[in-house]
Scaffold this motif. Structure first.
Motif, PDB file in Angstrom:
ATOM      1  N   ILE A  27     -49.736  50.996  91.949  1.00  0.00           N
ATOM      2  CA  ILE A  27     -48.883  52.169  91.708  1.00  0.00           C
ATOM      3  C   ILE A  27     -49.516  53.410  92.333  1.00  0.00           C
ATOM      4  O   ILE A  27     -48.843  54.165  93.046  1.00  0.00           O
ATOM      5  CB  ILE A  27     -48.635  52.371  90.195  1.00  0.00           C
ATOM      6  N   LEU A  28     -50.791  53.620  92.086  1.00  0.00           N
ATOM      7  CA  LEU A  28     -51.472  54.783  92.656  1.00  0.00           C
ATOM      8  C   LEU A  28     -51.429  54.744  94.178  1.00  0.00           C
ATOM      9  O   LEU A  28     -51.204  55.761  94.826  1.00  0.00           O
ATOM     10  CB  LEU A  28     -52.914  54.852  92.161  1.00  0.00           C
ATOM     11  N   ASN A  29     -51.637  53.573  94.741  1.00  0.00           N
ATOM     12  CA  ASN A  29     -51.605  53.443  96.195  1.00  0.00           C
ATOM     13  C   ASN A  29     -50.205  53.727  96.728  1.00  0.00           C
ATOM     14  O   ASN A  29     -50.038  54.362  97.766  1.00  0.00           O
ATOM     15  CB  ASN A  29     -52.075  52.049  96.618  1.00  0.00           C
ATOM     16  N   GLY A  63     -53.998  61.633  82.884  1.00  0.00           N
ATOM     17  CA  GLY A  63     -53.893  62.741  83.830  1.00  0.00           C
ATOM     18  C   GLY A  63     -53.889  62.346  85.291  1.00  0.00           C
ATOM     19  O   GLY A  63     -54.132  63.182  86.157  1.00  0.00           O
ATOM     20  N   LEU A  64     -53.598  61.088  85.578  1.00  0.00           N
ATOM     21  CA  LEU A  64     -53.611  60.629  86.959  1.00  0.00           C
ATOM     22  C   LEU A  64     -52.271  60.807  87.659  1.00  0.00           C
ATOM     23  O   LEU A  64     -52.230  60.984  88.875  1.00  0.00           O
ATOM     24  CB  LEU A  64     -54.049  59.164  87.023  1.00  0.00           C
ATOM     25  N   VAL A  65     -51.192  60.720  86.910  1.00  0.00           N
ATOM     26  CA  VAL A  65     -49.864  60.947  87.481  1.00  0.00           C
ATOM     27  C   VAL A  65     -49.134  61.992  86.660  1.00  0.00           C
ATOM     28  O   VAL A  65     -49.413  62.185  85.474  1.00  0.00           O
ATOM     29  CB  VAL A  65     -49.018  59.650  87.571  1.00  0.00           C
ATOM     30  N   ALA A  66     -48.195  62.664  87.321  1.00  0.00           N
ATOM     31  CA  ALA A  66     -47.328  63.637  86.650  1.00  0.00           C
ATOM     32  C   ALA A  66     -45.894  63.184  86.868  1.00  0.00           C
ATOM     33  O   ALA A  66     -45.588  62.507  87.844  1.00  0.00           O
ATOM     34  CB  ALA A  66     -47.539  65.023  87.243  1.00  0.00           C
ATOM     35  N   ARG A  67     -45.028  63.545  85.939  1.00  0.00           N
ATOM     36  CA  ARG A  67     -43.635  63.139  86.030  1.00  0.00           C
ATOM     37  C   ARG A  67     -42.735  64.359  86.051  1.00  0.00           C
ATOM     38  O   ARG A  67     -43.066  65.401  85.477  1.00  0.00           O
ATOM     39  CB  ARG A  67     -43.257  62.210  84.888  1.00  0.00           C
ATOM     40  N   GLU A  68     -41.594  64.184  86.727  1.00  0.00           N
ATOM     41  CA  GLU A  68     -40.620  65.260  86.805  1.00  0.00           C
ATOM     42  C   GLU A  68     -39.229  64.649  86.726  1.00  0.00           C
ATOM     43  O   GLU A  68     -38.876  63.788  87.540  1.00  0.00           O
ATOM     44  CB  GLU A  68     -40.770  66.031  88.114  1.00  0.00           C
ATOM     45  N   ALA A  69     -38.464  65.083  85.740  1.00  0.00           N
ATOM     46  CA  ALA A  69     -37.101  64.593  85.578  1.00  0.00           C
ATOM     47  C   ALA A  69     -36.178  65.349  86.524  1.00  0.00           C
ATOM     48  O   ALA A  69     -36.248  66.571  86.634  1.00  0.00           O
ATOM     49  CB  ALA A  69     -36.641  64.779  84.139  1.00  0.00           C
ATOM     50  N   ARG A  70     -35.339  64.565  87.208  1.00  0.00           N
ATOM     51  CA  ARG A  70     -34.329  65.143  88.097  1.00  0.00           C
ATOM     52  C   ARG A  70     -33.031  64.390  87.853  1.00  0.00           C
ATOM     53  O   ARG A  70     -32.895  63.243  88.270  1.00  0.00           O
ATOM     54  CB  ARG A  70     -34.728  64.983  89.557  1.00  0.00           C
ATOM     55  N   GLY A  71     -32.138  65.032  87.161  1.00  0.00           N
ATOM     56  CA  GLY A  71     -30.885  64.372  86.806  1.00  0.00           C
ATOM     57  C   GLY A  71     -31.171  63.182  85.911  1.00  0.00           C
ATOM     58  O   GLY A  71     -31.810  63.324  84.877  1.00  0.00           O
ATOM     59  N   THR A  82     -57.864  63.787  93.775  1.00  0.00           N
ATOM     60  CA  THR A  82     -59.251  63.348  93.944  1.00  0.00           C
ATOM     61  C   THR A  82     -59.435  61.886  93.557  1.00  0.00           C
ATOM     62  O   THR A  82     -60.446  61.277  93.899  1.00  0.00           O
ATOM     63  CB  THR A  82     -60.231  64.220  93.131  1.00  0.00           C
ATOM     64  N   ILE A  83     -58.439  61.306  92.886  1.00  0.00           N
ATOM     65  CA  ILE A  83     -58.521  59.895  92.524  1.00  0.00           C
ATOM     66  C   ILE A  83     -58.659  59.041  93.778  1.00  0.00           C
ATOM     67  O   ILE A  83     -59.308  57.996  93.762  1.00  0.00           O
ATOM     68  CB  ILE A  83     -57.317  59.452  91.664  1.00  0.00           C
ATOM     69  N   TYR A  84     -58.080  59.492  94.892  1.00  0.00           N
ATOM     70  CA  TYR A  84     -58.161  58.701  96.118  1.00  0.00           C
ATOM     71  C   TYR A  84     -59.566  58.690  96.701  1.00  0.00           C
ATOM     72  O   TYR A  84     -59.983  57.693  97.282  1.00  0.00           O
ATOM     73  CB  TYR A  84     -57.129  59.175  97.131  1.00  0.00           C
ATOM     74  N   ALA A  85     -60.301  59.763  96.540  1.00  0.00           N
ATOM     75  CA  ALA A  85     -61.693  59.766  96.995  1.00  0.00           C
ATOM     76  C   ALA A  85     -62.497  58.728  96.210  1.00  0.00           C
ATOM     77  O   ALA A  85     -63.284  57.966  96.778  1.00  0.00           O
ATOM     78  CB  ALA A  85     -62.307  61.152  96.843  1.00  0.00           C
ATOM     79  N   LEU A  86     -62.273  58.687  94.907  1.00  0.00           N
ATOM     80  CA  LEU A  86     -62.949  57.699  94.066  1.00  0.00           C
ATOM     81  C   LEU A  86     -62.538  56.284  94.462  1.00  0.00           C
ATOM     82  O   LEU A  86     -63.381  55.407  94.657  1.00  0.00           O
ATOM     83  CB  LEU A  86     -62.631  57.954  92.592  1.00  0.00           C
ATOM     84  N   CYS A  87     -61.239  56.060  94.602  1.00  0.00           N
ATOM     85  CA  CYS A  87     -60.748  54.724  94.963  1.00  0.00           C
ATOM     86  C   CYS A  87     -61.243  54.303  96.342  1.00  0.00           C
ATOM     87  O   CYS A  87     -61.639  53.151  96.534  1.00  0.00           O
ATOM     88  CB  CYS A  87     -59.227  54.684  94.912  1.00  0.00           C
ATOM     89  N   ASP A  88     -61.231  55.221  97.303  1.00  0.00           N
ATOM     90  CA  ASP A  88     -61.708  54.882  98.647  1.00  0.00           C
ATOM     91  C   ASP A  88     -63.192  54.533  98.629  1.00  0.00           C
ATOM     92  O   ASP A  88     -63.625  53.608  99.316  1.00  0.00           O
ATOM     93  CB  ASP A  88     -61.433  56.026  99.618  1.00  0.00           C
ATOM     94  N   LEU A  89     -63.960  55.247  97.835  1.00  0.00           N
ATOM     95  CA  LEU A  89     -65.387  54.956  97.713  1.00  0.00           C
ATOM     96  C   LEU A  89     -65.607  53.568  97.127  1.00  0.00           C
ATOM     97  O   LEU A  89     -66.364  52.761  97.666  1.00  0.00           O
ATOM     98  CB  LEU A  89     -66.061  56.020  96.837  1.00  0.00           C
ATOM     99  N   VAL A  90     -64.915  53.266  96.048  1.00  0.00           N
ATOM    100  CA  VAL A  90     -65.066  51.964  95.397  1.00  0.00           C
ATOM    101  C   VAL A  90     -64.541  50.851  96.302  1.00  0.00           C
ATOM    102  O   VAL A  90     -65.186  49.815  96.465  1.00  0.00           O
ATOM    103  CB  VAL A  90     -64.360  51.946  94.025  1.00  0.00           C
TER     104      VAL A  90
END
Length: 115
Positions: A27-29, A63-71, A82-90
């Motif tokens: 999902i994050l990817n 706190g990794l994803v945010a949601r927004e309702a639209r209709g 910054t989660i991607y820096a961590l994931c890329d490192l791992v």
């Protein structure tokens, strides 16, 4: 981690536990390039919408994803890039470990070929 309180260490462990599930990493990817709704994420991750919603709830709680309702749709995006820096490192570390394991199993394939 030096100087962190016990409560802070618990929160760090919970943060990492949110990442300790392959579907959540998918999902994050998938959200790396653009926001998506649950249906799009479910299709990309080959999961049911209910399963993706459950994982999104966990990711949002940490706190990794945010949601927004639209209709009638809800769109999700990365809340903390910054989660991607961590994931890329791992992921880089894991890739190197897998390459080393493959070389140990089949040393001929990792040796430079002689022409």
């Amino acid at each position: 981690m030096e100087g962190l309180s016990d409560q802070a260490l618990i929160q760090v462990a919970q943060y990492f536990s949110a990442l300790a599930e392959p579907t959540r990493l998918r999902i994050l990817n998938s959200l790396r390039d653009h926001e998506q709704n649950v249906g799009e994420l479910a299709e990309h991750c080959a999961c049911s919408q209910a399963n993706v919603s459950r994982h999104l709830s966990t990711l949002a709680k940490h706190g990794l994803v945010a949601r927004e309702a639209r209709g009638t749709s809800v769109y999700y995006r990365i809340a903390d890039p910054t989660i991607y820096a961590l994931c890329d490192l791992v992921c880089g570390n894991v890739a190197r470990q897998l390459e080393a394991q493959a070389a140990a199993i089949n040393p001929r394939s990792s040796a430079p070929s002689k022409i």
